[in-house]
Design a protein around this motif. Structure first.
Motif, short mmCIF file in Angstrom:
data_model
loop_
_atom_site.label_atom_id
_atom_site.label_comp_id
_atom_site.label_asym_id
_atom_site.label_seq_id
_atom_site.Cartn_x
_atom_site.Cartn_y
_atom_site.Cartn_z
N THR A 74 0.84 -1.20 0.00
CA THR A 74 0.00 0.00 0.00
C THR A 74 0.87 1.25 0.00
OG1 THR A 74 -1.72 -1.16 1.24
CG2 THR A 74 -1.82 1.25 1.21
N ALA A 75 0.74 2.04 -1.06
CA ALA A 75 1.49 3.28 -1.17
C ALA A 75 0.67 4.45 -0.65
CB ALA A 75 1.89 3.54 -2.62
N VAL A 76 1.32 5.39 0.02
CA VAL A 76 0.67 6.62 0.44
C VAL A 76 1.63 7.78 0.17
CG1 VAL A 76 1.43 6.31 2.84
CG2 VAL A 76 -0.46 7.87 2.34
N GLU A 77 1.14 8.79 -0.51
CA GLU A 77 1.98 9.93 -0.84
C GLU A 77 2.38 10.68 0.42
OE1 GLU A 77 3.20 10.51 -3.66
OE2 GLU A 77 1.88 9.67 -5.20
N PHE A 78 3.55 11.28 0.39
CA PHE A 78 4.07 11.99 1.56
C PHE A 78 3.10 13.07 2.03
CE2 PHE A 78 6.59 15.18 3.76
CZ PHE A 78 7.39 14.41 4.60
N ASP A 79 2.51 13.81 1.11
CA ASP A 79 1.63 14.90 1.51
C ASP A 79 0.25 14.43 1.94
OD1 ASP A 79 0.71 14.20 -0.98
OD2 ASP A 79 0.81 16.21 -1.85
N ALA A 80 0.01 13.11 1.88
CA ALA A 80 -1.25 12.54 2.37
C ALA A 80 -1.10 11.93 3.76
CB ALA A 80 -1.77 11.49 1.39
N LEU A 81 0.10 11.98 4.31
CA LEU A 81 0.31 11.43 5.66
C LEU A 81 -0.41 12.29 6.69
CD1 LEU A 81 4.15 10.68 5.53
CD2 LEU A 81 2.30 8.99 5.56
N PRO A 82 -1.03 11.67 7.68
CA PRO A 82 -1.65 12.45 8.76
C PRO A 82 -0.61 13.31 9.46
CG PRO A 82 -2.34 10.14 8.88
CD PRO A 82 -1.24 10.21 7.86
N GLU A 83 -1.03 14.47 9.91
CA GLU A 83 -0.11 15.38 10.59
C GLU A 83 0.54 14.70 11.80
OE1 GLU A 83 -0.09 19.83 12.68
OE2 GLU A 83 -1.92 19.05 11.76
N GLY A 84 1.83 14.87 11.92
CA GLY A 84 2.56 14.28 13.03
C GLY A 84 3.05 12.87 12.79
N THR A 85 2.78 12.32 11.60
CA THR A 85 3.24 10.96 11.29
C THR A 85 4.76 10.90 11.22
OG1 THR A 85 1.24 10.45 10.02
CG2 THR A 85 3.18 9.10 9.59
N VAL A 86 5.32 9.92 11.87
CA VAL A 86 6.76 9.67 11.81
C VAL A 86 6.97 8.29 11.20
CG1 VAL A 86 8.88 9.40 13.15
CG2 VAL A 86 7.20 11.12 13.83
N LEU A 87 7.83 8.19 10.21
CA LEU A 87 8.10 6.91 9.58
C LEU A 87 8.99 6.06 10.49
CD1 LEU A 87 8.91 8.06 5.92
CD2 LEU A 87 6.70 7.85 7.06
N ASP A 88 8.70 4.77 10.54
CA ASP A 88 9.50 3.88 11.38
C ASP A 88 10.91 3.72 10.83
OD1 ASP A 88 7.46 2.87 13.35
OD2 ASP A 88 6.46 2.37 11.47
N VAL A 89 11.03 3.70 9.51
CA VAL A 89 12.33 3.54 8.86
C VAL A 89 12.19 3.99 7.41
CG1 VAL A 89 11.87 1.14 8.15
CG2 VAL A 89 14.24 1.90 8.48
N ALA A 90 13.28 4.42 6.82
CA ALA A 90 13.33 4.73 5.39
C ALA A 90 14.55 4.04 4.79
CB ALA A 90 13.41 6.23 5.16
N PHE A 91 14.33 3.37 3.66
CA PHE A 91 15.42 2.72 2.93
C PHE A 91 15.65 3.47 1.62
CE2 PHE A 91 13.49 -0.71 5.43
CZ PHE A 91 14.60 -1.33 5.99
N GLN A 120 11.80 12.53 7.81
CA GLN A 120 10.58 12.20 8.55
C GLN A 120 10.65 10.81 9.17
OE1 GLN A 120 8.62 14.77 8.74
NE2 GLN A 120 7.08 13.86 10.07
N ALA A 121 11.82 10.16 9.07
CA ALA A 121 11.96 8.79 9.54
C ALA A 121 12.83 8.70 10.80
CB ALA A 121 12.58 7.92 8.45
N LYS A 122 12.47 7.79 11.69
CA LYS A 122 13.26 7.56 12.89
C LYS A 122 14.69 7.15 12.55
CE LYS A 122 9.30 5.98 15.64
NZ LYS A 122 8.71 4.79 16.32
N GLN A 123 14.81 6.31 11.51
CA GLN A 123 16.14 5.92 11.06
C GLN A 123 16.14 5.77 9.54
OE1 GLN A 123 17.57 2.12 12.40
NE2 GLN A 123 15.57 1.14 12.31
#
Length: 275
Positions: A74-91, A120-123
């Motif tokens: 499931t893809a979600v565009e960055f600008d569609a993320l709920p306010e305050g969302t933090v990504l668990d990880v980014a590769f 926007q990612a923790k790591q």
């Protein structure tokens, strides 16, 4: 399945180990970068066998969005993320990585979205093959990609030359008659060659990284380019890692906490950022 070339096999091996070591079992939001290496990151996520039904995957561009969708995720565009969302990880991948895990990115023209996802990612985890690992940036990879507003492109070119860039140029589309390449933001990319970049340790040892004769320390150059009016983002990823940013009250960092490199002999080397 066709036999992979040694370089592609190295990318796959690095992606597999990186995902096994850093993919959270209960991940809710995961950033997925752009480029050839990320194909194997998505493949490795699928091979983990974890439940991905409640996980949203945030792409850094059109190519990575299609990769996510084609994998049944499931893809979600960055600008569609709920306010305050933090990504668990980014590769994500890189065009070049130095001894401090500073990166050059933007060879695929997605550097702005790659940077906002990393921030926007923790790591942030970098995955690459061994060709990308150099002691200093601008060793093998010879230019810094910079995303600029089309109206300001000529002005930015002039400023870059004043800063010591040798023949910076607007990147052209694959078919020359189409003119300049356009990013997902409809901006241009300027590719700016500079002499090899210095690390903070080089400056501490007495070298001048203030820009004289075009010689810059990596963070200083990134900041100087970003201050040019018309520049959206710079393809240097440096500064804080995610944990360092969190310790300072922020969210994520441009610099990865770890970089995984697939080696020619099939092994995988990992470099971790200093705490």
């Amino acid at each position: 399945m066709a036999t992979l070339s040694p370089v592609e096999a190295a990318k796959r091996a690095a992606a597999k180990v990186a995902v096994e070591n850093h993919y959270p079992k209960d991940a809710r939001f995961v950033g997925i970068g752009s480029g050839t290496t990320i194909v194997y990151v998505v493949e490795a996520i699928k091979e983990l066998g974890v439940d991905t039904s409640r996980t949203k995957y945030v792409p850094t561009g059109f190519q990575s969005k299609q990769l996510i969708i084609n994998a049944g995720l499931t893809a979600v565009e960055f600008d569609a993320l709920p306010e305050g969302t933090v990504l668990d990880v980014a590769f994500d991948g890189a065009d070049e990585v130095d001894d401090d895990l500073n990166l050059i990115k933007g060879g695929g023209a997605c550097l702005f979205q790659e940077k906002i996802v990393a921030l926007q990612a923790k790591q942030f985890i970098c995955v690459a093959d061994s060709r990308k690992l150099q002691s200093r940036l601008l060793t093998g990879w010879k230019y810094i990609p910079i995303e600029v507003a089309p109206i300001a492109a000529r002005r930015v070119l002039t400023k870059l030359k004043e800063m010591g860039s040798i023949n910076p140029a607007i990147r052209l589309a694959a078919a020359p008659k189409e003119g300049p390449l356009k990013t997902d933001q409809d901006f241009f990319i300027i590719d700016a060659p500079f002499p090899q970049l210095l690390l903070p340790a080089d400056v501490a040892a007495g070298k001048d990284g203030s820009g004289k004769a075009g010689v810059w320390e990596v963070n200083a150059l990134s900041q100087a380019i970003k201050q040019i009016a018309g520049v959206l983002e710079v393809g240097i990823f440096s500064g804080l890692t995610g944990p360092q940013a969190q310790a300072a009250g922020g969210i994520g960092g441009q610099r990865p906490v770890a970089a995984y490199f697939g080696m020619p002999d099939g092994s995988v080397t990992v470099r971790k950022a200093a705490a």
